[in-house]
Scaffold this active site. Sequence first.
Site, PDB file in Angstrom:
ATOM      1  N   GLY A 113       0.822  -1.214   0.000  1.00 33.49           N
ATOM      2  CA  GLY A 113       0.000   0.000   0.000  1.00 33.49           C
ATOM      3  C   GLY A 113       0.852   1.259   0.000  1.00 33.49           C
ATOM      4  O   GLY A 113       0.437   2.300   0.495  1.00 33.49           O
ATOM      5  N   GLY A 115       1.669   2.839  -2.647  1.00 33.49           N
ATOM      6  CA  GLY A 115       1.286   3.707  -3.765  1.00 33.49           C
ATOM      7  C   GLY A 115       2.034   3.414  -5.054  1.00 33.49           C
ATOM      8  O   GLY A 115       2.425   4.331  -5.773  1.00 33.49           O
ATOM      9  N   SER A 116       2.208   2.129  -5.367  1.00 35.62           N
ATOM     10  CA  SER A 116       2.971   1.790  -6.574  1.00 35.62           C
ATOM     11  C   SER A 116       2.267   2.264  -7.846  1.00 35.62           C
ATOM     12  O   SER A 116       2.929   2.694  -8.791  1.00 35.62           O
ATOM     13  CB  SER A 116       3.238   0.288  -6.633  1.00 35.62           C
ATOM     14  OG  SER A 116       2.055  -0.437  -6.451  1.00 35.62           O
ATOM     15  N   SER A 117       0.937   2.246  -7.861  1.00 33.91           N
ATOM     16  CA  SER A 117       0.223   2.666  -9.083  1.00 33.91           C
ATOM     17  C   SER A 117       0.451   4.150  -9.359  1.00 33.91           C
ATOM     18  O   SER A 117       0.697   4.561 -10.496  1.00 33.91           O
ATOM     19  CB  SER A 117      -1.288   2.439  -8.941  1.00 33.91           C
ATOM     20  OG  SER A 117      -1.539   1.135  -8.527  1.00 33.91           O
ATOM     21  N   ALA A 119       2.967   5.971  -8.217  1.00 32.16           N
ATOM     22  CA  ALA A 119       4.387   6.215  -8.505  1.00 32.16           C
ATOM     23  C   ALA A 119       4.720   5.818  -9.952  1.00 32.16           C
ATOM     24  O   ALA A 119       5.448   6.535 -10.635  1.00 32.16           O
ATOM     25  CB  ALA A 119       5.262   5.458  -7.510  1.00 32.16           C
ATOM     26  N   ASP A 160      -1.324  10.477  -2.988  1.00 28.03           N
ATOM     27  CA  ASP A 160      -0.213   9.590  -3.357  1.00 28.03           C
ATOM     28  C   ASP A 160       0.501  10.093  -4.611  1.00 28.03           C
ATOM     29  O   ASP A 160       1.726  10.026  -4.719  1.00 28.03           O
ATOM     30  CB  ASP A 160      -0.721   8.140  -3.542  1.00 28.03           C
ATOM     31  CG  ASP A 160      -2.087   8.066  -4.191  1.00 28.03           C
ATOM     32  OD1 ASP A 160      -2.603   9.119  -4.657  1.00 28.03           O
ATOM     33  OD2 ASP A 160      -2.656   6.970  -4.259  1.00 28.03           O
TER      34      ASP A 160
END
Length: 324
Positions: A113, A115-117, A119, A160
């Site tokens: 969680g 925030g890879s999407s 980033a 994010d």
Amino acid sequence: MRIDKGINVIRVSAPGKLMLFGEHSVVYNRPCIVTAVDHRMSVSMEKRGDDKIIIVAKDVGMDRYETCTSDLNKEHPKEVRFVLKALKNFFKEHSKKTGLNIETKSDFSSLFGFGSSSAVTVCTIKALDEIFSTGLSKKEIFELCYKTVLDVQGVGSGFDVAAATYGGTLYFVRGGKVIEPLNVKELPLVVGYTGIKADTSTIVRAVREEMKKNEKKINNIFDEITKIVERAKQSLLTYDLDELGKLMNKNHDLLRKLGVSTKELENLTRAARSAGALGAKLSGAGGGDCMIALGNGKVGKSIEKAGGKLIPVKSNVKGVMVEG
Ligand code: PMV
């Protein structure tokens, strides 16, 4: 093959994030505080001489995905959706088009969680900005990425995306109405992962349903959280860790009242406090993912003993940047 500015491959990285204060209430136009963390996503991008788009995203199990510039409007697998939507939005906004080789890499598991999407979306837009020399400002990168994230997942405040773009520690209001970098020192953050992947969109929608049924109660909770965020901002600026810890505990209590905490998050926050943490709270949507505490190694050990996975994290790190 030589491409724009003689650069063949552009590599860009952007940080993950941790919500410090104000999750959920930020979706309802109230402020939150988010910090960028030293777990980064990176995107390498290279122009092709044709219209093919080839994505390698091994960290999310996508060894190779091929599409082309004229198929960006079609449905694509979830592993490549953010990257392809970012391409589509950039090409449309800047009247550009090219085939690309793209490779994404992550320092961290998409399960945490962090925030890879967001980033990966920010990396993609920044890489395109470099390739086409469009000279986008941070605010313009934020706007295009926030639109992309909303296009894909429908909900979200954009905190994010802001963390990935600007880095540091930010006082933030939904949609980037306010993005205020705070001049703060790194915090002694201990991060414990519950081992459970939370589905942020589902939890945000559940809170929305609760808001419809019980508007007064939920708004009261959000009023209290907003007061905490304002006080936390001051405590961060003066580096008053004792006060910050107390505010974390209060914020967590309110999130529990909101109904987004879980047995595991309760166990880990309790374990942190019992080992002397100045404060502890869930971070993000709740329902799983991570909790954060202010404390030392003893706090970390206690979290591990209670079943959490410790994730070493440095906060307040740099936003999106070109690596080479
Ligand atoms: O679950 P996370 O870490 O993506 O955090 C979600 C935070 C919310 O405030 C619940 C949603 C949002 O977009 O601000």
